[in-house]
Design a protein around this motif. Structure first.
Motif, PDB file in Angstrom:
ATOM      1  N   TRP A 172       0.936   1.854 -14.777  1.00 16.34           N
ATOM      2  CA  TRP A 172       0.316   2.143 -13.475  1.00 16.34           C
ATOM      3  C   TRP A 172      -1.196   2.211 -13.532  1.00 16.34           C
ATOM      4  O   TRP A 172      -1.862   2.168 -12.508  1.00 16.34           O
ATOM      5  CB  TRP A 172       0.826   3.491 -12.920  1.00 16.34           C
ATOM      6  CG  TRP A 172       2.302   3.601 -12.792  1.00 16.34           C
ATOM      7  CD1 TRP A 172       3.205   2.573 -12.771  1.00 16.34           C
ATOM      8  CD2 TRP A 172       3.075   4.808 -12.684  1.00 16.34           C
ATOM      9  NE1 TRP A 172       4.471   3.055 -12.650  1.00 16.34           N
ATOM     10  CE2 TRP A 172       4.432   4.431 -12.588  1.00 16.34           C
ATOM     11  CE3 TRP A 172       2.747   6.151 -12.645  1.00 16.34           C
ATOM     12  CZ2 TRP A 172       5.454   5.362 -12.465  1.00 16.34           C
ATOM     13  CZ3 TRP A 172       3.753   7.085 -12.524  1.00 16.34           C
ATOM     14  CH2 TRP A 172       5.097   6.693 -12.426  1.00 16.34           C
ATOM     15  N   ARG A 173      -1.769   2.344 -14.724  1.00 19.52           N
ATOM     16  CA  ARG A 173      -3.197   2.679 -14.826  1.00 19.52           C
ATOM     17  C   ARG A 173      -4.092   1.634 -14.168  1.00 19.52           C
ATOM     18  O   ARG A 173      -5.217   1.946 -13.774  1.00 19.52           O
ATOM     19  CB  ARG A 173      -3.578   2.839 -16.288  1.00 19.52           C
ATOM     20  CG  ARG A 173      -3.437   1.577 -17.118  1.00 19.52           C
ATOM     21  CD  ARG A 173      -3.838   1.803 -18.562  1.00 19.52           C
ATOM     22  NE  ARG A 173      -3.070   2.881 -19.177  1.00 19.52           N
ATOM     23  CZ  ARG A 173      -3.022   3.091 -20.489  1.00 19.52           C
ATOM     24  NH1 ARG A 173      -3.703   2.298 -21.308  1.00 19.52           N
ATOM     25  NH2 ARG A 173      -2.310   4.071 -20.986  1.00 19.52           N
ATOM     26  N   ALA A 174      -3.621   0.375 -14.047  1.00 25.82           N
ATOM     27  CA  ALA A 174      -4.452  -0.656 -13.420  1.00 25.82           C
ATOM     28  C   ALA A 174      -4.354  -0.641 -11.907  1.00 25.82           C
ATOM     29  O   ALA A 174      -5.081  -1.380 -11.235  1.00 25.82           O
ATOM     30  CB  ALA A 174      -4.054  -2.035 -13.952  1.00 25.82           C
ATOM     31  N   THR A 175      -3.481   0.178 -11.340  1.00 22.61           N
ATOM     32  CA  THR A 175      -3.337   0.254  -9.884  1.00 22.61           C
ATOM     33  C   THR A 175      -4.539   0.989  -9.282  1.00 22.61           C
ATOM     34  O   THR A 175      -4.802   2.144  -9.634  1.00 22.61           O
ATOM     35  CB  THR A 175      -2.049   1.001  -9.508  1.00 22.61           C
ATOM     36  OG1 THR A 175      -0.933   0.355 -10.124  1.00 22.61           O
ATOM     37  CG2 THR A 175      -1.858   1.014  -7.996  1.00 22.61           C
ATOM     38  N   PRO A 176      -5.291   0.345  -8.380  1.00 22.74           N
ATOM     39  CA  PRO A 176      -6.444   1.015  -7.769  1.00 22.74           C
ATOM     40  C   PRO A 176      -6.019   2.238  -6.955  1.00 22.74           C
ATOM     41  O   PRO A 176      -5.022   2.192  -6.224  1.00 22.74           O
ATOM     42  CB  PRO A 176      -7.045  -0.074  -6.866  1.00 22.74           C
ATOM     43  CG  PRO A 176      -6.536  -1.362  -7.413  1.00 22.74           C
ATOM     44  CD  PRO A 176      -5.169  -1.061  -7.954  1.00 22.74           C
ATOM     45  N   VAL A 177      -6.778   3.309  -7.086  1.00 23.26           N
ATOM     46  CA  VAL A 177      -6.522   4.545  -6.329  1.00 23.26           C
ATOM     47  C   VAL A 177      -7.760   4.862  -5.513  1.00 23.26           C
ATOM     48  O   VAL A 177      -8.855   5.010  -6.059  1.00 23.26           O
ATOM     49  CB  VAL A 177      -6.185   5.713  -7.266  1.00 23.26           C
ATOM     50  CG1 VAL A 177      -5.984   7.001  -6.449  1.00 23.26           C
ATOM     51  CG2 VAL A 177      -4.948   5.406  -8.102  1.00 23.26           C
ATOM     52  N   ILE A 178      -7.573   4.960  -4.195  1.00 26.09           N
ATOM     53  CA  ILE A 178      -8.658   5.339  -3.286  1.00 26.09           C
ATOM     54  C   ILE A 178      -8.358   6.747  -2.781  1.00 26.09           C
ATOM     55  O   ILE A 178      -7.336   6.974  -2.128  1.00 26.09           O
ATOM     56  CB  ILE A 178      -8.777   4.363  -2.101  1.00 26.09           C
ATOM     57  CG1 ILE A 178      -9.043   2.945  -2.616  1.00 26.09           C
ATOM     58  CG2 ILE A 178      -9.881   4.807  -1.145  1.00 26.09           C
ATOM     59  CD1 ILE A 178      -9.036   1.890  -1.523  1.00 26.09           C
ATOM     60  N   ILE A 194       0.841  -1.199   0.000  1.00 28.33           N
ATOM     61  CA  ILE A 194       0.000   0.000   0.000  1.00 28.33           C
ATOM     62  C   ILE A 194       0.871   1.242   0.000  1.00 28.33           C
ATOM     63  O   ILE A 194       1.826   1.341   0.785  1.00 28.33           O
ATOM     64  CB  ILE A 194      -0.937   0.017   1.230  1.00 28.33           C
ATOM     65  CG1 ILE A 194      -1.634  -1.331   1.432  1.00 28.33           C
ATOM     66  CG2 ILE A 194      -1.944   1.146   1.099  1.00 28.33           C
ATOM     67  CD1 ILE A 194      -2.503  -1.756   0.295  1.00 28.33           C
ATOM     68  N   LEU A 195       0.533   2.181  -0.857  1.00 29.46           N
ATOM     69  CA  LEU A 195       1.198   3.480  -0.878  1.00 29.46           C
ATOM     70  C   LEU A 195       0.224   4.527  -0.360  1.00 29.46           C
ATOM     71  O   LEU A 195      -0.836   4.745  -0.952  1.00 29.46           O
ATOM     72  CB  LEU A 195       1.655   3.833  -2.296  1.00 29.46           C
ATOM     73  CG  LEU A 195       2.162   5.275  -2.505  1.00 29.46           C
ATOM     74  CD1 LEU A 195       3.384   5.570  -1.641  1.00 29.46           C
ATOM     75  CD2 LEU A 195       2.478   5.515  -3.987  1.00 29.46           C
ATOM     76  N   ALA A 196       0.560   5.170   0.776  1.00 28.75           N
ATOM     77  CA  ALA A 196      -0.278   6.212   1.376  1.00 28.75           C
ATOM     78  C   ALA A 196       0.352   7.567   1.079  1.00 28.75           C
ATOM     79  O   ALA A 196       1.498   7.822   1.469  1.00 28.75           O
ATOM     80  CB  ALA A 196      -0.403   6.000   2.875  1.00 28.75           C
ATOM     81  N   VAL A 197      -0.410   8.435   0.409  1.00 34.26           N
ATOM     82  CA  VAL A 197       0.116   9.734  -0.023  1.00 34.26           C
ATOM     83  C   VAL A 197      -0.644  10.826   0.706  1.00 34.26           C
ATOM     84  O   VAL A 197      -1.858  10.990   0.523  1.00 34.26           O
ATOM     85  CB  VAL A 197      -0.027   9.908  -1.552  1.00 34.26           C
ATOM     86  CG1 VAL A 197       0.675  11.179  -2.008  1.00 34.26           C
ATOM     87  CG2 VAL A 197       0.499   8.691  -2.295  1.00 34.26           C
ATOM     88  N   ASP A 198       0.064  11.580   1.530  1.00 39.29           N
ATOM     89  CA  ASP A 198      -0.563  12.670   2.287  1.00 39.29           C
ATOM     90  C   ASP A 198       0.541  13.609   2.744  1.00 39.29           C
ATOM     91  O   ASP A 198       1.623  13.162   3.155  1.00 39.29           O
ATOM     92  CB  ASP A 198      -1.324  12.115   3.498  1.00 39.29           C
ATOM     93  CG  ASP A 198      -2.352  13.111   4.028  1.00 39.29           C
ATOM     94  OD1 ASP A 198      -1.964  14.243   4.378  1.00 39.29           O
ATOM     95  OD2 ASP A 198      -3.540  12.746   4.088  1.00 39.29           O
ATOM     96  N   GLN A 226       9.367   2.692  -8.801  1.00 41.08           N
ATOM     97  CA  GLN A 226      10.353   1.769  -8.246  1.00 41.08           C
ATOM     98  C   GLN A 226       9.745   0.492  -7.687  1.00 41.08           C
ATOM     99  O   GLN A 226      10.469  -0.478  -7.443  1.00 41.08           O
ATOM    100  CB  GLN A 226      11.138   2.481  -7.128  1.00 41.08           C
ATOM    101  CG  GLN A 226      11.943   3.673  -7.622  1.00 41.08           C
ATOM    102  CD  GLN A 226      12.499   4.516  -6.488  1.00 41.08           C
ATOM    103  OE1 GLN A 226      12.260   4.230  -5.318  1.00 41.08           O
ATOM    104  NE2 GLN A 226      13.245   5.547  -6.836  1.00 41.08           N
ATOM    105  N   ALA A 227       8.432   0.452  -7.463  1.00 33.73           N
ATOM    106  CA  ALA A 227       7.818  -0.716  -6.810  1.00 33.73           C
ATOM    107  C   ALA A 227       6.488  -1.044  -7.444  1.00 33.73           C
ATOM    108  O   ALA A 227       5.848  -0.190  -8.060  1.00 33.73           O
ATOM    109  CB  ALA A 227       7.637  -0.431  -5.310  1.00 33.73           C
ATOM    110  N   ASP A 228       6.075  -2.295  -7.279  1.00 33.30           N
ATOM    111  CA  ASP A 228       4.780  -2.758  -7.775  1.00 33.30           C
ATOM    112  C   ASP A 228       3.747  -2.560  -6.668  1.00 33.30           C
ATOM    113  O   ASP A 228       3.578  -3.407  -5.792  1.00 33.30           O
ATOM    114  CB  ASP A 228       4.870  -4.226  -8.184  1.00 33.30           C
ATOM    115  CG  ASP A 228       3.576  -4.724  -8.810  1.00 33.30           C
ATOM    116  OD1 ASP A 228       2.748  -3.875  -9.191  1.00 33.30           O
ATOM    117  OD2 ASP A 228       3.398  -5.953  -8.916  1.00 33.30           O
ATOM    118  N   VAL A 229       3.044  -1.440  -6.720  1.00 36.21           N
ATOM    119  CA  VAL A 229       2.098  -1.055  -5.675  1.00 36.21           C
ATOM    120  C   VAL A 229       0.745  -1.690  -5.962  1.00 36.21           C
ATOM    121  O   VAL A 229       0.289  -1.713  -7.111  1.00 36.21           O
ATOM    122  CB  VAL A 229       1.980   0.479  -5.596  1.00 36.21           C
ATOM    123  CG1 VAL A 229       0.907   0.893  -4.597  1.00 36.21           C
ATOM    124  CG2 VAL A 229       3.333   1.088  -5.235  1.00 36.21           C
TER     125      VAL A 229
END
Length: 413
Positions: free
Chosen positions: A130-136, A61-65, A100-103
């Motif tokens: 990256w387009r298939a990576t879910p973004v919440i 999981i990548l948390a961006v804040d 750099q990573a498979d998120v």
């Protein structure tokens, strides 16, 4: 909203650590969480981490804040659920992590200095990998237009701050499952591509590229049967090869034959001919099937001239290896044949049947070394200008009418 999310989040984690035992601290924490819910106008139900758990495969999981307390809170929540969590304090840092990573899932705040969440979302969904990576999206903004904008931009979900941790776990579980399905589909697609390349490369040694494509890409490609085609047929072989082979060791015969057939194959394929088969030292090729072109006869003629021209290099290599020089005769004939899959359900081949095939074989019997003979039917189909000579009328075995042929010399300049 950020402050309320941080207070509520830490309070709920403390509640989980303390358990259900009633103490002054747990009572105070419960009242604190209730107060936050009241301050939030009751938009979120009072569900704590310990009330419900969502089982999920561990994910990356990548948390961006941009706020450190929010990143820490998310990391603690998700790490307790078994996830591996990395955080990013800005949009640029988030994109670097994705490179750099498979998120598996991105948790994205919208309001950030510099590159905001909307721009990060746009770049993720425009990136091929990256387009298939879910973004919440997790945001304190609760306006409907903003939510719709994010969903239309490709966001997979939208949660409000302060978020419900159980709801977040459910969203992440769904996101991880979508990513896993996509990864499996991508691996399957890549495997199919590798298999197809292997099949094309393998069968390409026995069939022309056009026939392999016809078989692989058309559902009826393997069905038995054929259709009537006008084609230009080429037959070529080495003069006196049987006698030569009796005087050479088997390894020498194979080496000389492979050198000759290898060079001829390259020339025929360069002229878009279809090699039907090798018969010892003989080559049977067709121009006009499975794909028909307006210049089939001209390409066949130019191919034959190129094949005879290549014999000088082949013989030079033969002499260098102590092998004899060889000469070939080439016959060209144009007519209508049945082209298609011939044989049985257990064994079949793409081949050609018809009277012109027999005529071509008979013409080839009359070819001298270094000579190209073309039938009158082929000469009539040529658009280019060629020098021909020595018009002959051949009486050939099995054919009542005489066959008119011409000796092909060169292309006229």
């Amino acid at each position: 909203m950020n402050i309320l999310a941080a207070i509520r989040g830490y309070a709920e984690m403390l509640q989980e650590d303390l358990g259900v035992e009633q103490t002054a601290i747990t009572d105070s924490l419960a009242r604190l969480v209730m107060a936050i819910q009241t301050a939030d106008n009751g938009s979120h139900s009072a569900v704590s981490i310990s009330d419900s758990a969502i089982a999920s495969d561990p994910g990356f999981i990548l948390a961006v804040d941009d706020r450190a307390e929010n990143r820490e809170l998310l990391a603690r929540y998700l790490s307790r659920s078994g996830h591996f969590v990395v955080t990013a304090a800005s949009g640029d840092e988030a994109l670097q992590t994705l490179a750099q990573a498979d998120v598996d899932v991105v948790l994205l705040d919208l309001i950030m200095p510099g590159m905001d969440g909307r721009e990060v979302l746009r770049r993720i969904k425009e990136h091929e990998e990256w387009r298939a990576t879910p973004v919440i999206v997790i945001s304190g903004q609760q306006d409907m237009e903003g939510i719709i904008e994010c969903i239309e931009a490709g966001a997979d979900d939208y949660l409000f701050k302060p978020f419900n941790p159980v709801l977040l776990q459910a969203r992440i579980k769904a996101g991880i499952e979508r990513k896993r399905w996509h990864d499996r589909e991508e691996q399957y697609r890549q495997q199919l591509e590798r298999n197809e390349k292997f099949i094309r490369a393998t069968f390409g040694r026995y069939l022309s590229d056009e026939i392999v494509t016809d078989i692989l890409e058309r559902p009826e490609g393997l069905e038995l049967g054929g259709d009537l085609r006008e084609v230009t047929i080429m037959m070529s072989d080495i003069r006196g090869f049987t006698t030569l082979s009796e005087t050479l060791a088997p390894a020498q015969v194979v080496k000389m034959l492979n050198r000759y057939l290898g060079a001829m194959t390259d020339i025929i394929m360069a002229h878009q001919g279809t090699i039907d088969e090798f018969l010892g030292d003989a080559i049977l090729a067709v121009f006009g099937a499975p794909l028909q072109r307006e210049d089939d006869a001209d390409r066949a003629v130019r191919c034959a001239l190129a094949m005879q021209a290549a014999m000088a290099d082949i013989n030079a290599a033969n002499l260098a290896d102590g092998l004899p020089q060889v000469e070939t005769g080439i016959a060209l004939n144009t007519g209508s044949v049945i082209a298609g899959n011939i044989g049985s359900e257990r064994r079949s081949k793409y081949g050609f049947v018809g009277h012109p095939m027999n005529v071509t074989s008979r013409i080839e019997d009359h070819c001298a070394g270094g000579e190209i003979l073309l039938s009158d039917s082929t000469l009539q189909k040529l658009d280019g200008r060629y020098r021909v000579a020595d018009r002959r009328s051949l009486q050939v075995k099995g054919i009542n009418q005489a066959v008119v042929v011409h000796r092909l010399l060169e292309v006229e300049s």
